[in-house]
Scaffold this motif. Structure first.
Motif, PDB file in Angstrom:
ATOM      1  N   LEU A   1       0.829  -1.207   0.000  1.00 56.62           N
ATOM      2  CA  LEU A   1       0.000   0.000   0.000  1.00 56.62           C
ATOM      3  C   LEU A   1       0.864   1.258   0.000  1.00 56.62           C
ATOM      4  CD1 LEU A   1      -2.792  -1.039   2.548  1.00 56.62           C
ATOM      5  CD2 LEU A   1      -3.041  -0.764   0.072  1.00 56.62           C
ATOM      6  N   LEU A   2       1.944   1.244   0.780  1.00 53.18           N
ATOM      7  CA  LEU A   2       2.827   2.409   0.847  1.00 53.18           C
ATOM      8  C   LEU A   2       3.436   2.688  -0.518  1.00 53.18           C
ATOM      9  CD1 LEU A   2       4.181   4.502   2.756  1.00 53.18           C
ATOM     10  CD2 LEU A   2       6.024   2.854   3.072  1.00 53.18           C
ATOM     11  N   LYS A   3       3.894   1.645  -1.152  1.00 50.31           N
ATOM     12  CA  LYS A   3       4.537   1.797  -2.459  1.00 50.31           C
ATOM     13  C   LYS A   3       3.542   2.273  -3.515  1.00 50.31           C
ATOM     14  CE  LYS A   3       7.335  -0.930  -5.694  1.00 50.31           C
ATOM     15  NZ  LYS A   3       7.941  -2.263  -5.941  1.00 50.31           N
ATOM     16  N   ALA A   4       2.311   1.731  -3.467  1.00 54.00           N
ATOM     17  CA  ALA A   4       1.320   2.062  -4.497  1.00 54.00           C
ATOM     18  C   ALA A   4       0.691   3.432  -4.275  1.00 54.00           C
ATOM     19  CB  ALA A   4       0.231   0.988  -4.528  1.00 54.00           C
ATOM     20  N   ALA A   5       0.493   3.827  -3.019  1.00 56.66           N
ATOM     21  CA  ALA A   5      -0.263   5.045  -2.726  1.00 56.66           C
ATOM     22  C   ALA A   5       0.587   6.304  -2.701  1.00 56.66           C
ATOM     23  CB  ALA A   5      -0.988   4.885  -1.388  1.00 56.66           C
ATOM     24  N   LEU A   6       1.904   6.161  -2.558  1.00 60.78           N
ATOM     25  CA  LEU A   6       2.741   7.349  -2.429  1.00 60.78           C
ATOM     26  C   LEU A   6       2.700   8.256  -3.672  1.00 60.78           C
ATOM     27  CD1 LEU A   6       4.582   8.819  -0.489  1.00 60.78           C
ATOM     28  CD2 LEU A   6       6.516   7.507  -1.390  1.00 60.78           C
ATOM     29  N   PRO A   7       2.845   7.716  -4.895  1.00 57.71           N
ATOM     30  CA  PRO A   7       2.820   8.616  -6.065  1.00 57.71           C
ATOM     31  C   PRO A   7       1.526   9.420  -6.204  1.00 57.71           C
ATOM     32  CG  PRO A   7       3.799   6.511  -6.641  1.00 57.71           C
ATOM     33  CD  PRO A   7       3.222   6.342  -5.286  1.00 57.71           C
ATOM     34  N   PRO A   8       0.316   8.795  -6.105  1.00 60.85           N
ATOM     35  CA  PRO A   8      -0.896   9.629  -6.216  1.00 60.85           C
ATOM     36  C   PRO A   8      -1.055  10.616  -5.065  1.00 60.85           C
ATOM     37  CG  PRO A   8      -1.467   7.345  -5.678  1.00 60.85           C
ATOM     38  CD  PRO A   8      -0.032   7.353  -6.042  1.00 60.85           C
ATOM     39  N   LEU A   9      -0.553  10.254  -3.876  1.00 61.94           N
ATOM     40  CA  LEU A   9      -0.634  11.187  -2.758  1.00 61.94           C
ATOM     41  C   LEU A   9       0.235  12.416  -3.013  1.00 61.94           C
ATOM     42  CD1 LEU A   9      -1.545  12.075   0.020  1.00 61.94           C
ATOM     43  CD2 LEU A   9       0.236  10.617   1.024  1.00 61.94           C
ATOM     44  N   VAL A  10       1.428  12.198  -3.547  1.00 60.97           N
ATOM     45  CA  VAL A  10       2.305  13.333  -3.867  1.00 60.97           C
ATOM     46  C   VAL A  10       1.626  14.247  -4.890  1.00 60.97           C
ATOM     47  CG1 VAL A  10       4.498  13.993  -4.940  1.00 60.97           C
ATOM     48  CG2 VAL A  10       4.430  12.102  -3.306  1.00 60.97           C
ATOM     49  N   GLU A  11       0.999  13.638  -5.914  1.00 61.22           N
ATOM     50  CA  GLU A  11       0.290  14.446  -6.911  1.00 61.22           C
ATOM     51  C   GLU A  11      -0.856  15.221  -6.270  1.00 61.22           C
ATOM     52  OE1 GLU A  11      -1.003  12.008 -10.121  1.00 61.22           O
ATOM     53  OE2 GLU A  11       1.025  11.380 -10.705  1.00 61.22           O
ATOM     54  N   GLY A  12      -1.578  14.579  -5.359  1.00 62.08           N
ATOM     55  CA  GLY A  12      -2.681  15.243  -4.682  1.00 62.08           C
ATOM     56  C   GLY A  12      -2.222  16.419  -3.832  1.00 62.08           C
ATOM     57  N   LEU A  13      -1.102  16.240  -3.131  1.00 58.08           N
ATOM     58  CA  LEU A  13      -0.567  17.326  -2.304  1.00 58.08           C
ATOM     59  C   LEU A  13      -0.074  18.485  -3.159  1.00 58.08           C
ATOM     60  CD1 LEU A  13       1.453  15.829   0.701  1.00 58.08           C
ATOM     61  CD2 LEU A  13      -0.528  17.337   0.777  1.00 58.08           C
ATOM     62  N   GLU A  14       0.564  18.160  -4.275  1.00 58.46           N
ATOM     63  CA  GLU A  14       1.044  19.218  -5.173  1.00 58.46           C
ATOM     64  C   GLU A  14      -0.135  20.013  -5.722  1.00 58.46           C
ATOM     65  OE1 GLU A  14       3.295  16.941  -7.933  1.00 58.46           O
ATOM     66  OE2 GLU A  14       5.183  17.109  -6.781  1.00 58.46           O
ATOM     67  N   ALA A  15      -1.241  19.328  -6.038  1.00 56.77           N
ATOM     68  CA  ALA A  15      -2.436  20.021  -6.526  1.00 56.77           C
ATOM     69  C   ALA A  15      -3.024  20.916  -5.434  1.00 56.77           C
ATOM     70  CB  ALA A  15      -3.476  19.000  -6.999  1.00 56.77           C
ATOM     71  N   TRP A  16      -3.043  20.413  -4.204  1.00 55.26           N
ATOM     72  CA  TRP A  16      -3.539  21.221  -3.078  1.00 55.26           C
ATOM     73  C   TRP A  16      -2.674  22.459  -2.873  1.00 55.26           C
ATOM     74  CZ3 TRP A  16      -1.049  22.390   1.567  1.00 55.26           C
ATOM     75  CH2 TRP A  16      -1.831  23.019   2.542  1.00 55.26           C
ATOM     76  N   GLU A  17      -1.356  22.318  -2.975  1.00 58.87           N
ATOM     77  CA  GLU A  17      -0.455  23.458  -2.792  1.00 58.87           C
ATOM     78  C   GLU A  17      -0.690  24.518  -3.864  1.00 58.87           C
ATOM     79  OE1 GLU A  17       3.316  21.540  -2.859  1.00 58.87           O
ATOM     80  OE2 GLU A  17       3.291  21.043  -0.712  1.00 58.87           O
ATOM     81  N   LYS A  18      -0.963  24.106  -5.098  1.00 58.07           N
ATOM     82  CA  LYS A  18      -1.229  25.068  -6.164  1.00 58.07           C
ATOM     83  C   LYS A  18      -2.522  25.828  -5.898  1.00 58.07           C
ATOM     84  CE  LYS A  18       1.291  22.598  -9.776  1.00 58.07           C
ATOM     85  NZ  LYS A  18       1.191  21.793 -11.041  1.00 58.07           N
ATOM     86  N   GLN A  19      -3.515  25.110  -5.340  1.00 61.24           N
ATOM     87  CA  GLN A  19      -4.765  25.784  -4.979  1.00 61.24           C
ATOM     88  C   GLN A  19      -4.520  26.828  -3.890  1.00 61.24           C
ATOM     89  OE1 GLN A  19      -7.447  22.687  -3.805  1.00 61.24           O
ATOM     90  NE2 GLN A  19      -8.017  22.141  -5.922  1.00 61.24           N
ATOM     91  N   GLN A  20      -3.680  26.473  -2.922  1.00 54.79           N
ATOM     92  CA  GLN A  20      -3.387  27.398  -1.828  1.00 54.79           C
ATOM     93  C   GLN A  20      -2.637  28.631  -2.324  1.00 54.79           C
ATOM     94  OE1 GLN A  20      -4.302  27.050   1.617  1.00 54.79           O
ATOM     95  NE2 GLN A  20      -5.675  25.645   0.535  1.00 54.79           N
ATOM     96  N   GLU A  21      -1.771  28.425  -3.318  1.00 61.40           N
ATOM     97  CA  GLU A  21      -1.031  29.567  -3.869  1.00 61.40           C
ATOM     98  C   GLU A  21      -1.974  30.586  -4.510  1.00 61.40           C
ATOM     99  OE1 GLU A  21       1.679  27.785  -6.576  1.00 61.40           O
ATOM    100  OE2 GLU A  21       2.937  26.887  -5.014  1.00 61.40           O
ATOM    101  N   LYS A  22      -3.057  30.109  -5.081  1.00 60.49           N
ATOM    102  CA  LYS A  22      -4.007  31.003  -5.739  1.00 60.49           C
ATOM    103  C   LYS A  22      -4.999  31.613  -4.757  1.00 60.49           C
ATOM    104  CE  LYS A  22      -3.791  28.285 -10.014  1.00 60.49           C
ATOM    105  NZ  LYS A  22      -4.573  27.410 -10.961  1.00 60.49           N
ATOM    106  N   ALA A  23      -5.113  31.022  -3.567  1.00 61.13           N
ATOM    107  CA  ALA A  23      -6.095  31.513  -2.601  1.00 61.13           C
ATOM    108  C   ALA A  23      -5.683  32.881  -2.065  1.00 61.13           C
ATOM    109  CB  ALA A  23      -6.243  30.519  -1.452  1.00 61.13           C
ATOM    110  N   PRO A  24      -6.645  33.728  -1.745  1.00 60.65           N
ATOM    111  CA  PRO A  24      -6.309  35.056  -1.195  1.00 60.65           C
ATOM    112  C   PRO A  24      -5.501  34.952   0.100  1.00 60.65           C
ATOM    113  CG  PRO A  24      -8.620  34.927  -1.813  1.00 60.65           C
ATOM    114  CD  PRO A  24      -8.081  33.537  -1.930  1.00 60.65           C
ATOM    115  N   ILE A  25      -5.880  34.058   0.945  1.00 61.36           N
ATOM    116  CA  ILE A  25      -5.158  33.856   2.207  1.00 61.36           C
ATOM    117  C   ILE A  25      -4.933  32.354   2.381  1.00 61.36           C
ATOM    118  CG2 ILE A  25      -5.184  34.149   4.709  1.00 61.36           C
ATOM    119  CD1 ILE A  25      -7.086  36.484   4.334  1.00 61.36           C
ATOM    120  N   ALA A  26      -3.687  31.933   2.384  1.00 57.92           N
ATOM    121  CA  ALA A  26      -3.369  30.514   2.600  1.00 57.92           C
ATOM    122  C   ALA A  26      -3.375  30.219   4.089  1.00 57.92           C
ATOM    123  CB  ALA A  26      -2.018  30.173   2.004  1.00 57.92           C
ATOM    124  N   GLY A  27      -3.743  29.011   4.439  1.00 59.51           N
ATOM    125  CA  GLY A  27      -3.803  28.646   5.839  1.00 59.51           C
ATOM    126  C   GLY A  27      -2.442  28.342   6.432  1.00 59.51           C
TER     127      GLY A  27
END
Length: 805
Positions: free
Chosen positions: A49-75
């Motif tokens: 599970l660790l080996k299989a889930a790590l790549p999509p999790l990294v992609e998900g976090l990178e997408a979240w970070e891009k959303q935060q960069e565009k937000a008026p106020i990041a948390g």
């Protein structure tokens, strides 16, 4: 006409069922232990599970970070996570959740836990800029658990902060940890689908949101558990004949009871097994003869082993029951160098104690299984590795382990001692176990001279433990004492059951010496006939002492000469040199030897401050001594390495068929290493996995060429020796360990003669030339010229008494 299996169809059934149940219980016990310790990433399903889930999790976090960069106020979580690489944060969070994936934890507690781990990583990343960080990290790594490692690092950080050497860490509040952890867990849920949120009623505060494995994840884990637990039986000895090997896919154990098939060749390269068409008839016949040898437990030796263990009596090769104590901690006002030396000494003791734990388990498990078979006759199914080397499949109770394990086994079939020759071989075996070198006559004389002590040991081994517990192979010598005393009480006609062995003298160097017809190597390893057996480890030790004396201006040289450099110091470096060892590994062997011998002495020439330099210095002299003795064998090793490297560069594996007809396939591929390493740097906070690529690794192919080719030759000698001695001399019982061969004392003459005959027949053809020709013809490559051969006459092996002795 009935087969052996049809004649004895039933007695193995209960044992085979025990193996399945024991394997399932062992598998489930490991899983339960991991769950109790909240370390489910150690389990097979956790790793997958660790080996299989790590790549999509990294992609998900990178997408979240891009959303935060565009937000008026990041948390707050965004700014905190910016201090870490995304992949590291993803790994820490995923591992934390997977470590308790089958448990139920509230979202709040899980989030705070993840947030705390992220804080630790950032905190220690800041602290890693400290000039003493590497030393502090080494100290942390020696602690057993994450909690202890963390405590050590925080304590060190606070101490340095008080001295003004680093900034004091401003701790995160629970709110920040909760925010950071919640973001990460929710990203795990949405990006991987591994977990869900479930509302569960609690006793105190009403319903709460829990993090649980998703239904799909739970079903997958359950299915994987069911599949895997049946694939890991605890292989044990059988009560009846093993299933005979007739093909490469199933033998040893009967799969009708539900056991998974045991392949003839233990290898991960199943594609090669399917494609290769070599019949391996002679090899399978030899393996069948090995596994058809019936055994029994030597109950007298087992009783002594148990008694010495229970009483904590020190015996060579048996670990101490208690950990070695750390030296007294130096006073607060001691010299800083003294404190540093204490830390090094304490670290050495800690490492020794950690290594001792597994050896204790080996002793306990061996006693348990030996008692299970105490009153039974049994058999040891065998298989081979990819070089053709034969191995007993059952663990703990077999003739291939440590001294105390070998001593517990005797042949179930007895043979009558008929004449003086049979008696002499029994005496030679006893002298060998004690560690007596010299001619055969000298070894027999030693037994005669020490017959009174031998009788004392046999009569009361505990009262006279000091007479046997520090010899080379104490428990095998004890088994000999029992057998010798019984023979002396009976005389000719005595039924002996004891395996009597004869060992090669540095078999790797023997084989390389014969391949190259190198006279000096053949003389040093007893391949060439001589009136007195040569001791290559002693020769290297003498050379080392000679070089030390020549370096008279060195303080290290004087101290080593005073300490004493003997054959035991040079044995491992010399033994492994023909298998491709390096000066670096030589230094480690010397360091291990020094640590072992130093524990038995009061005064030491080197303390922790200069032990590394001293052992490195001596390793250089030992290496020089080895190279002075070994000539053409090194050229043959270099040619094999060059050949494998050339083939790898062409994308071709290193393939050859051994003289006994065993197909050897060396196919080491390049690894793609994926690694995320946190500042704690230990297995709890690091994931590293390697995936084979489609490309061969020239480096790994070259490194493996010499040892694997040489091992295939010693395996071939064993195959032919077993078959020939069984056919020509009716030898029925074998205790074979690669380059150590044993049978009844009544058949030792025949076995020794067969070994010499097999050596001559196997090496009369020019094996290296045949290998070169076959590779060049098949692959169309031009290999380097072979080393020029020496002058050794291979037929002289027939006159060599001590080639195996």
């Amino acid at each position: 006409m009935q087969t052996i299996r049809e004649t004895f169809p039933s007695q193995n059934r209960s044992i085979e069922q025990d193996m399945l149940e024991s394997g399932v219980n062992r598998f489930r016990s490991k899983i339960d232990s991991s769950r109790r310790r909240e370390s489910e990433c150690e389990t097979p399903y956790g790793q997958r599970l660790l080996k299989a889930a790590l790549p999509p999790l990294v992609e998900g976090l990178e997408a979240w970070e891009k959303q935060q960069e565009k937000a008026p106020i990041a948390g707050n979580a965004y700014y905190k996570l910016q201090e870490l690489p995304t992949k590291t944060a993803a790994f820490i969070a995923l591992k934390s959740i997977l470590d308790s994936i089958t448990q139920k934890r509230t979202l709040a507690s899980s989030a705070v836990r993840v947030g705390a781990l992220i804080e630790d990583e950032i905190r220690f990343a800041h602290f890693s800029n400290h000039p003493q960080w590497k030393g502090i990290l080494q100290g942390a790594k020696r602690r057993e658990s994450y909690r202890k490692k963390r405590y050590y690092l925080i304590k060190s950080e606070k101490g340095e902060a008080q001295k003004g050497e680093t900034d004091e860490w401003e701790r995160w509040g629970t709110r920040i940890k909760l925010h950071v952890g919640t973001v990460l867990i929710d990203t795990i849920r949405t990006a991987t689908g591994l977990v869900d949120y479930t509302m569960i009623q609690t006793d105190k505060r009403g319903p709460a949101r829990f993090v649980t494995a998703s239904e799909k994840t739970s079903e997958w884990i359950e299915d994987m558990m069911k599949d895997n637990e049946l694939l890991c039986p605890f292989w044990m000895p059988l009560l009846d004949f093993p299933k005979q090997w007739t093909d490469k896919w199933s033998g040893g154990y009967d799969i009708e009871t539900g056991l998974p098939p045991l392949p003839f060749i233990k290898t991960r390269d199943k594609a090669f097994l399917r494609e290769n068409t070599e019949k391996m008839t002679d090899v399978m016949n030899a393996v069948n003869l090995l596994q058809n040898t019936p055994w029994q437990i030597n109950q007298r030796v087992l009783n002594v082993l148990q008694e010495t263990w229970e009483q904590g009596i020190e015996v060579e090769g048996i670990p101490q029951r208690e950990d070695e104590e750390l030296p007294p901690f130096p006073s607060d006002d001691c010299d800083p160098i003294e404190k540093k030396m204490w830390k090094r000494r304490a670290a050495s003791i800690y490492d020794h104690n950690a290594a001792t734990k597994s050896r204790r388990l080996l002793v306990l498990n061996t006693q348990w299984l030996a008692n299970k078979y105490r009153d039974k006759q049994f058999y040891l199914p065998h298989q081979t590795d990819f070089r053709g080397r034969c191995y007993a499949v059952p663990s703990y109770v077999n003739h291939m382990g440590a001294d105390f394990q070998k001593s517990l086994l005797t042949f179930a079939r007895g043979e009558k001692i008929k004449d003086e020759n049979d008696v002499q071989w029994l005496a030679i075996h006893g002298a060998n176990c004690y560690g007596i070198k010299g001619t055969f006559n000298q070894r027999v004389d030693w037994v005669e001279e020490n017959r009174h002590n031998i009788f004392k040991i046999a009569k009361d081994p505990m009262a006279y433990a000091d007479l046997w517990r520090e010899c080379d192979e104490p428990f095998q010598f004890l088994a000999f004492c029992f057998e010798w005393a019984d023979y002396m009480a009976t005389g000719n006609g005595f039924m002996t059951h004891l395996p009597c062995g004869m060992d090669a003298t540095n078999n790797g160097l023997q084989l390389l010496g014969v391949l190259t017809r190198d006279e000096p190597s053949c003389i040093a390893t007893n391949v060439a006939p001589s009136k007195y057996p040569q001791d290559i480890y002693g020769i290297v030790a003498d050379k080392t002492i000679e070089f030390l004396k020549q370096d008279g201006d060195s303080d290290y040289a004087d101290k080593w000469l005073a300490y004493g450099v003997d054959r035991s110091a040079c044995k491992r470096p010399t033994m492994t040199q023909s298998y491709g060892s390096t000066l670096y590994s030589c230094r480690q062997y010397i360091s291990d030897w020094y640590d072992d011998t130093a524990r038995k002495r009061d005064e030491l020439p080197f303390d922790e401050s200069d032990k590394f330099q001293a052992t490195a210095y001596l390793a250089g002299k030992v290496w020089q001594g080895i190279n002075d003795v070994v000539g053409k064998p090194r050229e043959a090793m270099a040619w094999l390495q060059s050949t494998a490297r050339t083939l790898a560069n062409e994308g071709k594996p290193f393939y050859w068929v051994s003289p006994s007809g065993f197909p050897c396939h060396q196919n080491y591929q390049k690894w793609e290493t994926k690694s995320i390493k946190t500042k704690l740097g230990d297995k709890i906070m690091r994931v590293r996995f390697r995936e084979d690529t489609d490309q061969l690794s020239a480096k790994r192919q070259a490194q493996g060429a010499s040892p694997n080719y040489i091992h295939s030759l010693d395996a071939s000698i064993l195959h032919s020796t077993v078959n020939q001695s069984a056919t020509n001399f009716n030898v029925r019982d074998f205790a074979m360990v690669h380059d150590s061969m044993a049978t009844h004392t009544t058949k030792c003459n025949e076995l020794a003669a067969t070994i010499r005959d097999v050596f001559v027949k196997q090496f009369t053809p020019d094996l290296l030339q045949e290998l070169k020709d076959s590779i060049e013809d098949e692959h169309g490559v031009n290999l380097e010229p072979l080393p020029v051969k020496g002058t050794f006459n291979i037929n002289n092996i027939y006159k060599s008494e001590y080639i195996f002795s």
